[in-house]
Design an enzyme around this catalytic site. Structure first.
Site, PDB file in Angstrom:
ATOM      1  N   CYS B  43      -6.582   6.654  -9.364  1.00 35.51           N
ATOM      2  CA  CYS B  43      -7.614   8.105  -9.678  1.00 35.51           C
ATOM      3  C   CYS B  43      -8.306   8.749  -8.691  1.00 35.51           C
ATOM      4  CB  CYS B  43      -8.376   7.722 -11.000  1.00 35.51           C
ATOM      5  SG  CYS B  43      -9.483   6.627 -10.952  1.00 35.51           S
ATOM      6  N   CYS B  46     -11.150   6.244  -7.570  1.00 39.16           N
ATOM      7  CA  CYS B  46     -10.622   5.136  -6.647  1.00 39.16           C
ATOM      8  C   CYS B  46     -10.655   5.835  -5.316  1.00 39.16           C
ATOM      9  CB  CYS B  46      -9.285   4.560  -7.067  1.00 39.16           C
ATOM     10  SG  CYS B  46      -9.115   4.160  -8.713  1.00 39.16           S
ATOM     11  N   ASP B 447       9.581 -19.767 -12.317  1.00 40.04           N
ATOM     12  CA  ASP B 447       9.158 -20.698 -11.593  1.00 40.04           C
ATOM     13  C   ASP B 447       7.514 -21.050 -11.870  1.00 40.04           C
ATOM     14  OD1 ASP B 447       8.445 -22.324  -9.105  1.00 40.04           O
ATOM     15  OD2 ASP B 447       7.625 -20.632  -8.233  1.00 40.04           O
ATOM     16  N   ASP B 623       8.428 -17.194  -6.328  1.00 37.50           N
ATOM     17  CA  ASP B 623       7.973 -16.701  -5.362  1.00 37.50           C
ATOM     18  C   ASP B 623       8.325 -17.646  -3.952  1.00 37.50           C
ATOM     19  OD1 ASP B 623       6.589 -18.954  -5.965  1.00 37.50           O
ATOM     20  OD2 ASP B 623       4.799 -18.293  -4.837  1.00 37.50           O
ATOM     21  N   ASP B 627      12.777 -21.194  -4.704  1.00 34.46           N
ATOM     22  CA  ASP B 627      13.433 -20.326  -5.556  1.00 34.46           C
ATOM     23  C   ASP B 627      14.480 -19.574  -5.110  1.00 34.46           C
ATOM     24  OD1 ASP B 627      11.429 -21.276  -7.353  1.00 34.46           O
ATOM     25  OD2 ASP B 627       9.933 -19.824  -6.616  1.00 34.46           O
TER      26      ASP B 627
END
Lengths: 63, 724
Positions: B43, B46, B447, B623, B627
């Site tokens: 926004c 921010c 995971d 991650d 994996d």
């Protein structure tokens, strides 16, 4: 109908003007951050003086 | 990763060719540029917070937030490091990730996108002007006026079509050369036929010219093309830029002198120094030093493993407590990390055989359109006894009317709307067909370490321990970069006076408190027997050792996500390379019914392939390097931005923020978008069912073509925007 001889060039010319404005704004990178631009209008950060310009990071489009 | 190692990665694009030099020549002052990804900005507030906060730091020349791309471009005088800036932003409450400037320079200029936009602008201008003239013709301009208007239209349309239609002509030509009939062949044919017939008609004072249709077709299709390009460009750039998280530089020991070099120049036999906190850039054997290494990204083990001379370490692991010197056994493409990435590339190939809805539609559509047009031509030649001009007019009208204007917009409009929504939720769609595949998911495999948990331990039993002991432990822990020690130091704020603190790499920290020796570390080292729970032990003098137990911190949103998925009737699995008690504990906390522990990377991939072979549609969320095989084998895969390179490359969607909850948004939005895409196909098909017979019997006029084209394109776009 003679008026067409003026009106058609005028309408085309105005259209071309719009096209040129679009080309300019595109090259000046005005479409890089549409979301940010619409949000920035709400902040009063640069109300008094404009922000220093971002240096162009793209050598192809020096603005 | 240390600050100095980063300099190379964030230097400006111009300096990319000369590593080491990280300054841009801008007058005499040093001026460096850093680009950070800020998944949390959303926004106007921010923007000001981030920009003001950054500019308040010394040495910052300029900071600008780009809200569309969710990133900040910062110029500083060379006294700031990326870590500094990230820490400052974290204090402001924003998560920040560094981006690779070299990759950025190639994606940010986005020449293709700008060219498309230019063509779009030109064809819009032409379309509007020709439409103005066409309206006059439609409303009854006759004879000389009509011919004049047609001529002016032609003068605008021909250059426009030649300039703006190039993307279609090029890709149509390419697909013809390859012997295929892509969507662009009927498009190009329609544009060319419409323009050339119109030129002929204009010079013969014909009643119908299709200049407006030719240009309008170009405009609408370019719109679809641009949307498509933008979605893809965002995805591609995200994948490339995040690649910079890897270590680009390493400290090499040559003739006793430490030297910073690019990782790509390392060769077998070199001695590499890895400081505590740095990521191992190569495979190697430890020659000197003792430390603990974090292998969670590679194996899923949540606890660090002790290492010392003679032990092997692999690229991608993180050195935690002590300084290590390695002899390189494999570098660059030969490291186990790179080899695994290659395996992933092979698995990826297999998955790329998925045909998107748009492709399937185009495959059915293109031949049909051509056959229809040719049949119309033949039939009318026969009926009129060889009136070539009339027959060609009819077949052109058929091509123009059936031209997949709405079809060309149907998918890009929906995908753009959907990925925009997901981007705002913190998800990056890397693959064009990911949404479609995501919509079919019925099984989700997670995971553990780094995915459902943050891979950051959290002390469990602090309140039950005497405040004095807590303070001693925290004081000792504060000097170590071991994850358990850091978590302890973070959770316990009290400090006390401890002298002679030193870290014994691989074992723990010791010191002297009020004259008695104190130790914090491994169970065996402090003289305790370790239990099943993850713990570090404190021993004060000769008192009984006190255990500090830990559990991995849950990723925010994990509980809601798992509960939500189960409520939707999905089968949820948990696969981890970690030890059984830790996995069981998490499975219980999240009430995941199916879990497996100590599973090898091959095991994960095999399990996922097994599910896919059973005919299930599997979403894999992971991650680690362990994996990647499973990520590539799954129907569709998601990985967090903190994941290793290889894992992010293998996955279709990258989760930018820490919160994992957006995954359920992704599933919901994907199902909605596939529904919208199908609706859009139905809409464009519906228009054709009405318009084609009219064109076939020869009643199509330019006005009708224009109406059908614009109404169908607009309905399709509006339908896409209904996405919630």
């Amino acid at each position: 109908m003679e008026v067409l001889a003026i009106l058609i060039p005028v309408s085309l010319g105005l259209g071309l003007l719009g096209l040129l404005a679009f080309v300019w704004s595109l090259r000046a990178r005005q479409y890089d951050d549409p979301d940010g631009d619409s949000a920035r209008i709400l902040s009063d950060d640069y109300d008094d003086a404009p922000a220093p310009r971002d240096p162009p990071s793209d050598p192809d489009y020096p603005d | 990763m240390s600050a100095t190692e980063y300099q190379g990665a964030v230097a400006c694009p111009g300096c990319a060719a000369t590593p080491g030099a990280a300054t841009t020549a801008s007058g005499a002052a040093r001026r460096e540029e850093v680009v950070l990804s800020l998944p949390g900005v959303h926004c106007a507030g921010c923007i000001s917070t981030v920009e003001r906060g950054l500019k308040a730091l010394p040495g910052i020349a300029d900071a600008r937030v780009n809200l569309t791309m969710k990133r900040a471009r910062i110029h500083h005088d060379g006294t700031r490091t990326v870590e500094d800036l990230i820490a400052a932003l974290e204090k402001l409450g924003y998560e920040a990730l560094p981006l690779d400037m070299v990759a950025l320079s190639s994606t940010e200029t986005d020449r293709v996108g700008r060219e498309l936009l230019m063509r779009l602008g030109v064809s819009f201008f032409a379309m509007m002007n020709i439409m103005l003239l066409s309206v006059a013709v439609w409303s009854g301009a006759a004879d000389a006026t009509r011919d004049l208007f047609h001529m002016i239209s032609g003068a605008i349309a021909l250059p426009t079509v030649i300039f703006a239609g190039q993307p279609f002509f090029k890709s149509a030509w390419a697909s013809l050369k390859a012997g295929r009939l892509g969507m662009d062949v009927p498009i190009s044919l329609a544009i060319i036929l419409a323009s050339s017939i119109s030129v002929y008609e204009t010079f013969n004072s014909g009643h119908h010219a299709y200049f407006d249709a030719a240009v309008m077709l170009t405009f609408f299709l370019l719109g679809g093309r641009y949307l498509d390009h933008r979605t893809r460009a965002v995805a591609r750039s995200a994948a490339q830029e995040l690649a910079a998280l890897e270590v680009p530089r390493a400290m090499v020991l040559r003739d006793g002198v430490e030297e910073m070099v690019a990782v790509s120049t390392l060769s077998v036999g070199d001695l590499v120094v890895i400081r505590p906190g740095g990521r191992v850039p190569v495979d190697g054997v430890v020659t000197e030093g003792a430390s603990e290494i974090d292998r969670s990204l590679l194996t899923g083990e949540s606890l660090p493993v002790p290492t010392g001379p003679g032990k092997a370490v692999a690229a991608g692991e993180v050195n935690l407590t002590g300084r290590l010197t390695l002899r390189v056994t494999a570098a660059g493409k030969d490291t186990s990390l790179a080899r695994m990435a290659e395996l992933v590339a092979v698995a990826e190939e297999a998955r790329n055989t998925y045909t998107s809805l748009a492709d399937r539609a185009a495959r059915a559509y293109s031949p049909l359109v051509h056959i229809l047009s040719f049949t119309a031509f033949g039939v009318w030649m026969w009926i009129t006894g060889g009136d070539l001009r009339f027959a060609i007019n009819i077949s052109a009208a058929v091509l123009i009317i059936t031209c997949p204007c709405a079809l060309g917009l149907a998918v890009p409009a929906v995908v753009t709307a959907a990925s925009g929504k997901l981007f705002r939720a913190g998800l990056l769609i890397k693959s064009g067909t990911a949404l479609e595949r995501l919509a079919t998911v019925d099984t989700v495999v997670f995971d553990k370490t780094g995915t459902l948990t943050l891979g950051r331990p959290e002390p469990l039993n602090l309140p039950g321990i005497a405040p004095e002991s807590r303070a001693v432990a925290a004081t000792l822990a504060a000097i170590s970069s071991h994850p358990l020690a850091q978590a302890l130091a973070e959770a316990e704020q009290d400090r006390t006076q401890v002298e002679e603190i030193r870290e014994v790499p691989g074992y723990g920290i010791e010191g002297r408190w009020q004259g008695t020796p104190v130790r914090l570390g491994r169970a065996a080292w402090v003289g305790a027997t370790g239990g099943a729970l993850t713990a570090t032990w404190l021993r004060i003098g000769s008192d009984a050792p006190i255990p500090f137990t830990f559990a991995d911190r849950l990723r925010p949103g994990a509980e809601d996500l798992v509960r939500g998925l189960m409520a939707q009737g999905m089968e949820v699995h948990l696969l981890s390379g970690d030890v059984a008690p830790a996995v069981e504990d998490l499975a219980k906390r999240l009430s995941i019914p199916h879990w497996q522990a100590e599973i090898l990377p091959e095991g994960k991939a095999a399990f996922v392939s097994g599910l896919v072979a059973e005919g299930r549609s599997v979403l894999m969320v992971g991650d680690g390097l362990n994996d990647t095989g499973a990520l590539a084998a799954a129907t569709v895969s998601i990985s967090p931005a903190s994941a290793l390179d290889a894992a992010r490359v293998a996955s279709d969607i990258v989760l930018m923020g820490q919160d994992i909850a957006p995954v359920s948004d992704a599933l919901r939005i994907s199902r909605q978008s596939v529904k919208r895409i199908r609706e859009n196909f139905a809409i464009s098909f519906g228009y054709n069912i009405v318009a084609v017979p009219v064109a076939l019997v020869g009643l199509a006029s330019p006005l009708l073509a224009a109406l059908a084209m614009s109404i169908s394109s607009i309905t399709v776009t509006l339908n896409a925007l209904r996405l919630k």
